[in-house]
Structures are given as structure tokens and as C-alpha cells.
Motif scaffolding. Structure first.
Motif, PDB file in Angstrom:
ATOM      1  N   ALA A 204     -12.924  -8.142   3.192  1.00 54.73           N
ATOM      2  CA  ALA A 204     -12.985  -6.803   3.785  1.00 54.73           C
ATOM      3  C   ALA A 204     -11.601  -6.151   3.740  1.00 54.73           C
ATOM      4  O   ALA A 204     -11.460  -4.973   3.420  1.00 54.73           O
ATOM      5  CB  ALA A 204     -13.484  -6.897   5.229  1.00 54.73           C
ATOM      6  N   LEU A 205     -10.582  -6.955   4.031  1.00 56.64           N
ATOM      7  CA  LEU A 205      -9.210  -6.434   3.980  1.00 56.64           C
ATOM      8  C   LEU A 205      -8.891  -5.880   2.597  1.00 56.64           C
ATOM      9  O   LEU A 205      -8.346  -4.788   2.444  1.00 56.64           O
ATOM     10  CB  LEU A 205      -8.228  -7.555   4.347  1.00 56.64           C
ATOM     11  N   LYS A 206      -9.283  -6.647   1.573  1.00 52.02           N
ATOM     12  CA  LYS A 206      -8.987  -6.199   0.206  1.00 52.02           C
ATOM     13  C   LYS A 206      -9.763  -4.918  -0.133  1.00 52.02           C
ATOM     14  O   LYS A 206      -9.235  -4.020  -0.784  1.00 52.02           O
ATOM     15  CB  LYS A 206      -9.354  -7.298  -0.796  1.00 52.02           C
ATOM     16  N   ARG A 207     -10.994  -4.843   0.340  1.00 54.29           N
ATOM     17  CA  ARG A 207     -11.769  -3.616   0.074  1.00 54.29           C
ATOM     18  C   ARG A 207     -11.079  -2.411   0.702  1.00 54.29           C
ATOM     19  O   ARG A 207     -11.017  -1.337   0.107  1.00 54.29           O
ATOM     20  CB  ARG A 207     -13.173  -3.748   0.651  1.00 54.29           C
ATOM     21  N   LEU A 208     -10.615  -2.603   1.944  1.00 54.27           N
ATOM     22  CA  LEU A 208      -9.979  -1.473   2.628  1.00 54.27           C
ATOM     23  C   LEU A 208      -8.718  -1.045   1.874  1.00 54.27           C
ATOM     24  O   LEU A 208      -8.426   0.146   1.740  1.00 54.27           O
ATOM     25  CB  LEU A 208      -9.635  -1.844   4.077  1.00 54.27           C
ATOM     26  N   ALA A 209      -7.994  -2.032   1.362  1.00 55.53           N
ATOM     27  CA  ALA A 209      -6.790  -1.694   0.596  1.00 55.53           C
ATOM     28  C   ALA A 209      -7.166  -1.002  -0.712  1.00 55.53           C
ATOM     29  O   ALA A 209      -6.577   0.014  -1.084  1.00 55.53           O
ATOM     30  CB  ALA A 209      -5.988  -2.966   0.313  1.00 55.53           C
ATOM     31  N   ASP A 210      -8.182  -1.528  -1.386  1.00 52.49           N
ATOM     32  CA  ASP A 210      -8.582  -0.949  -2.672  1.00 52.49           C
ATOM     33  C   ASP A 210      -9.164   0.453  -2.520  1.00 52.49           C
ATOM     34  O   ASP A 210      -9.074   1.276  -3.425  1.00 52.49           O
ATOM     35  CB  ASP A 210      -9.614  -1.853  -3.366  1.00 52.49           C
ATOM     36  N   ALA A 211      -9.779   0.697  -1.363  1.00 56.57           N
ATOM     37  CA  ALA A 211     -10.361   2.023  -1.148  1.00 56.57           C
ATOM     38  C   ALA A 211      -9.292   3.053  -0.776  1.00 56.57           C
ATOM     39  O   ALA A 211      -9.574   4.232  -0.650  1.00 56.57           O
ATOM     40  CB  ALA A 211     -11.414   1.946  -0.049  1.00 56.57           C
ATOM     41  N   ASN A 212      -8.068   2.575  -0.564  1.00 52.27           N
ATOM     42  CA  ASN A 212      -6.951   3.471  -0.233  1.00 52.27           C
ATOM     43  C   ASN A 212      -5.782   3.169  -1.173  1.00 52.27           C
ATOM     44  O   ASN A 212      -4.811   2.520  -0.783  1.00 52.27           O
ATOM     45  CB  ASN A 212      -6.518   3.259   1.225  1.00 52.27           C
ATOM     46  N   PRO A 213      -5.862   3.648  -2.407  1.00 55.57           N
ATOM     47  CA  PRO A 213      -4.889   3.223  -3.423  1.00 55.57           C
ATOM     48  C   PRO A 213      -3.426   3.483  -3.040  1.00 55.57           C
ATOM     49  O   PRO A 213      -2.550   2.757  -3.467  1.00 55.57           O
ATOM     50  CB  PRO A 213      -5.270   4.055  -4.650  1.00 55.57           C
TER      51      PRO A 213
END
Ligand code: AMP
Length: 590
Positions: free
Chosen positions: A232-241
Motif C-alpha cells: 500500500a505504501l508503494k502504491r501511495l508513492a507511485d500514485a504521487n510521482p
């Protein structure tokens, strides 16, 4: 709206303010500066970091001290070395036209004799951390008996960090008739007690509401299974380039682990925690300030004093033990007039904590969905498209244009665009196209977390309440000796003389191997696979090896407080979810 001039500041300070580019006073400055300039008073100011509070006490102090004298007249106490240095730098900037001004920082981890030498040269203002200050007082290296103004900055943090006695001791060496200005983001009982015991009829200033976070910060939470926290952490980071964030973990170990995983997965990440040397911490902070690190993974203690203005996101990878700490975490973003987002990744059992935090910060959280793979692909693609659109052309490319044109002679503009973007897009697409939904619903049935019991193993262990354990301390004990992560041990159920706990199936071998011959304080600790699946079912456990034997062993057990560290080391597992990580595309540096 007042200007700095209206607040009564002198020309030297106004000149510096113009240089700094401050156009108007912040709320705390507008409220505090006239009070402090025009009266000799004690002050309690409730204000977050990032609201401009250093200037709120710094300007009046600079205007009131006598720079022609070499006597120490102002003392500012701050919780951490980082904050101490930041305050010192800020005060020096504010006082750059105050001729003869000498501001000295006193903090641990640097040469005490050098600091003493600087003080001796005549420091009108000392900015100090409590531990080093106390040390220098006891060695007669500073004289604070003529202090006229003392500031307790981030008083709640200083008390949290156990500096109460040091502060009391330091203040006992200062004159009774000095003015004390206390700044704190929150007002727990302990801070109120300091105000009561050490201050005389303090005036009160509140920026926002007591304990409330900055109005510039929005709060979001994301609900997922504990084991999917990292994904989930990685998704949040990827969704905010363009994320520039602090990621908070509860323990030093988790902090290190999460940072390592992020780095392994190609993110610009770094760890900040107390097990690193000062030098290592300085390097990480330098890289963060220079934007070379996009995700700074930190413990609460280490992150105190992080004073970087353009942090876009705070991510609570795990909620803090003390929910009041949340205010400090979220205060790292939304600074200096900018907006910020504080995100919380939680499992179902933590939803109630969100409600408690809402009461403290007096703000509502928005429940958000963890983005799915295709949403992330779209965000990444559009981010790249915008970057390409906004890129200035490098005309050195002109020399090669002929050859490139030749290569694409037969391609239409559409084809060319598709090919160009496929280079980046395919990497994300390949990674995310089969990515599972990480969201879980708040209403679905679960107690500790959502792991399906078919993938997990339940164990019996022959320690329980009689050995001094509750579910939390037993979980901590197991995590520590087995070297597991926070979420790896779950459904811990403590009975009088025995307990149960779960891990995922893939860890079964490791757990059983560890306890094959595990002696603790002279007693065997026995762990066996249990038939009790947990969650309130029957109590049938596997008695192949006999329960009586377990009880005999228990009688020698000394309990958790007597434990010595175990030498049983084994590498922590890589979960199924982690395998998914291996093929993730590397991120390019910012
Ligand atoms: P502080 O809350 O003192 O840590 O300040 C946060 C940041 O805001 C620092 O970088 C200050 O330099 C900046 N700052 C302080 N006062 C003002 C102001 N009136 N206008 C713009 N920036 C300010």
C-alpha cells in the motif's frame, strides 16, 4: 492585516525581514510579537512547527537584548540537536544587522570545549538542548545567572523525551524575575504543569485550536490488511510521482526495514533513526534537504526537528503508540503557508484510533481507496507526458535530428507518441496489470486482522499471564526473539499459563525450528502447532507432546522482564506480496 513594521520591530530587524522575503507576519507572529515587545511578561503559545514561531520569539528577543554587552541574556531550550541548529541559524539570519550579536548553539555529539570557547567569547543568546546545557552548567562552562529571557521551544516534545528534570535543573540556575516564553504544539497535562510551576501569570496565545493540527494539512486514511501495508505504501508513492515525504514507523527496526525495501525496489528512500550515528543521520538529512531522497523513513524521535518546508506528504506507515504524537507527525507537512497531506495506512483493528485522532486534531479524516494498478499507470503516464511537455528543448539534439528522423520516416505522430511513452508505460503496466486490490472493507468480519486462517498457522506456547505477559508484550517478545516484523505475529491470545499466536504458513518451519531447543532463563519454552484456529473458536490444541510437561516447565519461568536476548538468528521472511515486488520497475532519480 498588520505589517512587520506595525508590530513595532526596529529597522535592523525589518531590514533582515526584507532580505528574507517575508512579506507579512504569520498568525503566531502577529499575536506574540507585540505582546513580547511591549510588556515584560511570561507567555504560553500554542503553535505548531512551521507556523513561524521561531521568529515569533526570535524577533522580540533580538530587539530586547543588549548587543553591546557580552553577557548571556537569552536562553532558548529545544528538544533536539537538529532543531537547536535550525533555531540558531534562523536567529542569526533574523539578527544579521544587529551588530555585535553572537548566537551560540550548544548540543550533544559535538566538542563541548569548542562550544564552551564560543560561549566565552560572549554569547548574548544561547540555543541549547537540555542534556548538554545541564552538563555545561555543572562544569561551569556557561553562566546563565543573568538571563532575562528564556524560551522553552517545543515544550511538549522536550517533556516527551524525558527532559523534565533537566529543564527544572537548568531553570533553577536562572534568575527568578526573568521572562519565560513557552511554545508548544500541544498542551498535555505535563506542559500545563510546567507553565503553572515555572511561570508567573503567563499570557496565552493559541494559533488554531489547542492540540489541533495545521489547517493547511488534509488527513486521509487507507484501509488494508496488515500484511499489505508495504504494498500500500508503494502504491501511495507511485500514485504521487512528485512525492517528497516523511514515512513514519513505530520502531527503529521497522524504519530500517521499510527504508531498505524501498531502496531495493528502486525508490529514492533513506532511513532516519536512533541506531544510526550522528554522521549517518546528518548525511541522510542533507540528502533529504537536497531532494535526493524522496521518501525519508523515520522514527518519531529521530524525526523531531525535521524542519524542511516543502514536504508534500506525511505517511503514517504505522500509527504512533501515543495518538497525540500524530499531531507532530502531520505537522511536518503543510509548513510555511504550503498545503500538505497526512496519510495513514491502517488495518481494520485500528479504525477506532482514527476516531480518537479526529477528536484530538478536531478534523475529519477522509477515507480513501488505495489506487489500483491501472490508476497508477495513468498517473505515471500523465506525469511523464507533462514533464515532456514542459521540458526545455536541448538543442544539442539538433545534430542528431537527421538520423532520428530517418529512423522514424514511416511513423505517424500518433505512432511516435505511443512508442515513446510505451518505454516508460510498459514498465509500470507490466508490474501493475495483475496487481490485486489492496483495499478491504470496514464492515467485513475480522478481529486482529484479515488474514485468512487457511494461510496461517496457529501455535501454542507455554507462557501466559502468570509469566507477566499480556497480548501486546507477548507479541513484542515473539517478534524480538524471532526477528519478525510488526505484522508477522498476530491473533495473540494470552491465557493464564499458556497462549496462542499466529504466523503465516510460510514461517511455520522457522518458528518451530527456533523453539526446538529454546531455553530461556533455564527453562524450555515450548511452541507447538495448535488446532485452535483463533478468533474465538474451540480450545482444542494438539497435545501430542503432553500438556503436563508444559506446566512443569512454566514453573521455572521468570517472565519477560528477566529475559536475556536470544542468539537465535534467522533472516526475516519475504512474503508472497514481496515476490511481487521483485519485478517492479526502477524509479528514476528526481
Ligand atoms: P518555524 O515555525 O519558525 O520553524 O518557521 C517555519 C518556516 O517559515 C521557516 O523556514 C521560516 O523561515 C519561515 N517563516 C517564518 N516566518 C515567516 C513569514 N512571516 N513569512 C514567510 N515565511 C516565514
Amino acid at each position: 492585516m498588520n505589517t512587520f513594521h506595525d508590530l513595532g520591530l526596529n529597522e535592523d530587524l525589518l531590514h533582515a525581514i526584507t532580505d528574507l522575503g517575508f512579506t507579512k507576519p504569520s498568525e503566531v507572529q502577529e499575536k506574540a510579537i507585540p505582546v513580547l515587545l511591549n510588556s515584560e511578561t511570561d507567555l504560553v503559545a500554542l503553535a505548531q512547527t512551521g507556523t513561524g514561531k521561531t521568529a515569533a520569539f526570535g524577533f522580540p528577543m533580538l530587539q530586547k537584548i543588549n548587543v553591546d554587552s557580552r553577557t548571556t541574556q537569552g536562553l532558548i531550550l529545544s528538544p533536539t540537536r537538529e532543531l537547536c541548529l535550525q533555531i540558531t541559524n534562523e536567529i542569526k539570519l533574523y539578527g544579521k544587522y544587529c551588530k555585535g550579536l553572537n548566537v551560540v548553539a550548544i548540543y550533544g555529539g559535538a566538542s563541548i570545549t569548542e562550544q564552551a570557547r564560543e560561549v566565552k567569547r560572549g554569547a548574548q543568546i544561547i540555543v541549547a538542548t537540555p542534556g548538554r546545557m545541564k552538563d555545561m552548567i555543572s562544569r561551569n562552562m556557561v553562566d546563565i545567572t543573568k538571563i532575562e529571557y528564556s524560551v522553552l521551544d517545543e515544550a511538549d516534545e522536550m517533556l516527551n523525551m524525558g527532559f523534565k528534570e533537566d529543564i527544572t535543573d537548568i531553570l533553577s540556575h536562572t534568575p527568578k524575575d526573568k521572562n519565560t516564553w513557552l511554545f508548544s504544539a500541544t498542551m498535555p497535562k505535563e506542559v500545563a504543569a510546567i507553565a503553572k510551576n515555572f511561570m508567573h501569570k503567563p499570557q496565552e496565545i493559541t494559533v488554531g485550536t489547542k492540540n489541533e493540527g495545521s489547517s493547511q494539512v488534509s488527513h486521509e486514511y487507507y484501509l488494508t490488511n496488515s500484511r499489505d501495508r508495504y504494498l500500500a505504501l508503494k502504491r501511495l508513492a507511485d500514485a504521487n510521482p512528485d512525492i517528497f515525504s516523511v514515512v513514519f514507523c513505530r520502531t527503529k527496526r521497522d524504519t530500517q526495514k521499510v527504508a531498505e525495501k524501498l531502496i531495493e525496489d528502486g525508490y529514492n528512500a533513506g532511513a532516519l533513526h536512533g541506531d544510526l550515528s550522528q554522521n549517518q543521520r546528518d548525511l541522510v538529512m542533507k540528502a533529504f534537504r537536497n531532494n535526493q531522497i524522496q521518501m525519508l523513513v523515520a522514527t518519531d524521535v529521530a524525526a523531531r526537528g525535521i524542519d524542511v518546508d516543502d514536504i508534500t506528504h506525511v505517511i503514517n506507515y504505522q500509527l504512533p503508540d501515543e495518538i497525540e504524537t500524530y499531531t507532530h507527525r502531520s505537522g511536518r507537512t503543510g509548513r510555511a503557508g504550503k498545503t500538505g497531506v497526512s496519510m495513514v495506512i491502517i488495518s481494520k483493528s485500528e479504525v477506532r484510533k482514527i476516531k480518537s485522532i479526529e477528536r484530538i486534531i478536531n478534523k475529519q479524516f477522509v477515507k480513501k481507496e488505495i489506487p489500483n494498478g491501472m490508476e497508477i499507470c495513468e498517473v505515471q503516464l500523465m506525469s511523464l507526458a507533462n514533464k515532456v511537455h514542459n521540458t526545455e528543448v536541448n538543442h544539442d539534439i539538433d545534430n542528431y535530428l537527421g538520423k532520428i528522423n530517418e529512423l522514424f520516416e514511416d511513423s505517424t505522430k500518433d505512432e511516435l507518441i505511443k512508442k515513446f511513452f510505451s518505454v516508460e508505460f510498459s514498465r509500470f503496466h507490466n508490474y501493475y496489470q495483475k496487481a490485486p486490490d489492496l483495499n478491504i472493507s470496514e464492515s467485513s468480519k475480522s478481529n486482529d486482522d484479515d488474514r485468512s486462517t487457511s494461510n496461517t498457522t496457529r501455535y501454542f506456547i507455554n507462557v501466559g499471564k502468570k509469566d507477566g505477559y499480556d497480548w501486546m508484550s507477548l507479541k513484542d517478545f515473539l517478534k524480538e526473539i524471532l526477528e519478525l516484523g510488526r505484522d508477522d505475529v498476530f491473533k495473540v491470545e494470552v491465557k493464564d499459563s499458556f497462549s496462542f499466536f499466529n504466523t503465516e504458513n510460510e514461517m511455520k518451519e522457522k518458528v518451530l525450528a527456533f523453539f526446538t531447543d529454546f531455553k530461556y532463563n533455564g527453562r524450555y519454552v515450548n511452541v507447538e502447532v495448535s488446532e485452535n484456529r483463533g478468533g474465538g473458536g474451540g480450545r482444542k490444541r494438539d497435545r501430542r507432546r503432553g500438556g503436563g510437561q508444559r506446566d512443569d516447565r512454566r514453573s521455572n519461568f521468570k517472565g519477560k522482564n528477566d529475559r536475556k536476548s536470544s542468539s537465535g538468528k534467522s533472516k526475516s521472511r519475504r512474503s508472497k506480496s514481496d515476490d511481487f515486488v521483485a519485478s517492479r520497475p526502477r524509479r528514476s532519480r528526481r
